[in-house]
Scaffold this motif. Structure first.
Motif, short mmCIF file in Angstrom:
data_model
loop_
_atom_site.label_atom_id
_atom_site.label_comp_id
_atom_site.label_asym_id
_atom_site.label_seq_id
_atom_site.Cartn_x
_atom_site.Cartn_y
_atom_site.Cartn_z
N VAL A 16 5.87 2.09 -7.63
CA VAL A 16 6.43 1.24 -6.58
C VAL A 16 7.10 0.23 -7.12
O VAL A 16 6.54 -0.68 -7.79
CB VAL A 16 5.32 1.31 -5.43
CG1 VAL A 16 5.88 0.13 -4.37
CG2 VAL A 16 4.82 2.35 -4.79
N TRP B 14 9.70 5.52 -7.73
CA TRP B 14 10.20 6.37 -8.83
C TRP B 14 9.09 7.01 -9.55
O TRP B 14 7.80 6.86 -9.37
CB TRP B 14 11.19 5.74 -9.59
CG TRP B 14 10.62 4.63 -10.36
CD1 TRP B 14 10.05 4.78 -11.76
CD2 TRP B 14 10.51 3.35 -10.09
NE1 TRP B 14 9.53 3.52 -12.05
CE2 TRP B 14 9.57 2.50 -11.26
CE3 TRP B 14 10.65 2.48 -8.78
CZ2 TRP B 14 9.36 1.22 -10.80
CZ3 TRP B 14 10.46 1.18 -8.87
CH2 TRP B 14 9.54 0.57 -9.88
N GLU C 87 4.44 -5.91 -16.81
CA GLU C 87 4.21 -5.67 -15.43
C GLU C 87 2.77 -5.27 -15.20
O GLU C 87 2.79 -4.19 -15.31
CB GLU C 87 5.34 -4.90 -14.60
CG GLU C 87 6.80 -5.36 -14.77
CD GLU C 87 7.70 -4.28 -13.80
OE1 GLU C 87 7.14 -3.28 -13.24
OE2 GLU C 87 8.79 -4.55 -13.68
N GLU D 127 -0.29 -3.98 -12.59
CA GLU D 127 -0.16 -3.56 -11.49
C GLU D 127 -1.47 -2.97 -10.91
O GLU D 127 -2.03 -2.43 -11.66
CB GLU D 127 0.95 -2.44 -11.27
CG GLU D 127 2.29 -2.82 -11.74
CD GLU D 127 3.41 -1.98 -11.20
OE1 GLU D 127 3.39 -1.18 -10.48
OE2 GLU D 127 4.49 -2.50 -11.73
N ASP E 98 3.26 -1.51 -16.09
CA ASP E 98 4.72 -0.82 -15.96
C ASP E 98 5.65 -1.49 -16.82
O ASP E 98 6.42 -2.28 -16.46
CB ASP E 98 5.05 -0.73 -14.67
CG ASP E 98 6.29 -0.10 -14.31
OD1 ASP E 98 6.72 0.80 -15.04
OD2 ASP E 98 6.93 -0.43 -13.17
N LYS F 35 11.50 3.25 -17.95
CA LYS F 35 9.86 3.05 -17.98
C LYS F 35 8.97 3.90 -18.29
O LYS F 35 7.96 4.04 -18.12
CB LYS F 35 9.81 2.57 -16.43
CG LYS F 35 10.32 1.48 -15.74
CD LYS F 35 10.28 1.26 -14.30
CE LYS F 35 10.85 0.02 -13.92
NZ LYS F 35 9.71 -1.12 -13.87
N THR G 244 4.53 -4.97 -9.10
CA THR G 244 4.14 -6.07 -10.01
C THR G 244 4.28 -7.27 -9.05
O THR G 244 5.54 -7.39 -8.66
CB THR G 244 4.79 -6.09 -11.19
OG1 THR G 244 3.84 -6.96 -12.01
CG2 THR G 244 6.08 -6.61 -11.44
MG MG Z 1 6.59 -1.99 -11.81
#
Ligand code: MG
Length: 263
Positions: A61, A83, A109, A111, A140, A157, A224
């Motif tokens: 997200v 995604w 990031e 999360e 991420d 990513k 994040t």
């Molecule tokens: Mg992220």
């Protein structure tokens, strides 16, 4: 709260267990598949911590904290942005993030990760938690050059090692207002609370399951907070959520750059 993980012992085979203090109580199968105790009890210090999840898909997200939307110079979309990240990008606790393109800006990031426990399709926000097994810490890792150059985020990513996760999965835990922190080489870079998420866990699960079947073991990263920044070779990252054992990883450059450059 109960705590589960994936482990390897001498022969390198992965198995799952429940962590109880210094002990790991071995399970017959993955905990999100209802694994039961085998009766065997091992010492955590004797084991290597492996991946605590085995998702068929990793859903991410984006833009779920207002201050992160501001630092990315984006505007709220009015709906969750999701995604997919490749499951092959998962990296266990104390594994090394290998930067695929060292000449690019590559960011951390931190999360909150959701682990699905029951098959879910078209679930309501009211029923969403019935389909959640537990929660974990995730990162991420994001190639910003490619993220801004390409229309889709998936590739930027999904490089190998770009989704650190773990060390464990926690169940029977309230995640509505937990601290979320990332330290880079001991310095706090990201610090927020899960209560600052724009879309809650139940809203995210409901949205992600809208027309898409979520399977037990699937992993959803919830976005994040602000403070993202670049990683470089030699960094040590420590991601924390609440009082859970932290997720620690190292950073290096991908050793296969010659092959990539030749393409
Ligand atoms: Mg992220």
């Amino acid at each position: 709260m109960r705590t589960f993980g994936g482990f390897t012992s001498g022969d390198g085979a992965l198995f799952y267990g429940e962590v109880r203090g210094a002990e790991v109580h071995c399970l017959t199968s993955a905990p999100w598949l209802g694994g039961q105790s085998t009766g065997e009890v091992l010492q955590l210090r004797d084991l290597r911590i492996g991946l605590p999840v085995a998702p068929s898909k990793v859903i991410a997200v984006g833009l779920n904290y207002a201050e992160h939307i501001a630092e990315m110079k984006r505007t709220p979309l009015g709906t969750p942005l999701i995604w997919f990240k490749a499951p092959s990008s998962l990296l266990a606790h104390e594994g090394t993030i290998e930067i695929a393109f060292p000449e690019h800006q590559t960011h951390f990031e931190v999360e909150l990760g959701i682990v699905i426990g029951r098959r879910a399709k078209n679930v309501s926000t009211a029923d969403a938690f019935d389909h959640v097994f537990g929660f974990t810490i995730a990162e991420d890792i994001s190639d910003r050059d490619l993220q801004s150059a390409e229309k889709q985020f998936g590739r930027a990513k999904s490089f190998d090692t770009y989704t650190p996760v773990g060390p464990f999965v926690h169940t029977d835990v309230d995640v509505s207002d937990l601290s979320v922190t990332l330290r880079q080489n001991g310095e706090v870079k990201q610090s927020a609370r899960t209560s600052q998420m724009i879309y809650s866990v139940s809203e995210i699960v409901a949205f992600a399951s809208d027309g898409i079947t979520l399977l037990p073991g699937d992993l959803i990263l919830t976005g994040t907070p602000s403070g993202v920044g670049p990683i470089t070779r030699g960094d040590q990252l420590e991601a924390c959520i609440g009082e859970w054992p932290p997720l620690r990883n190292f950073v290096a450059e991908c050793p296969s750059r010659d092959r990539v450059a030749a393409n």
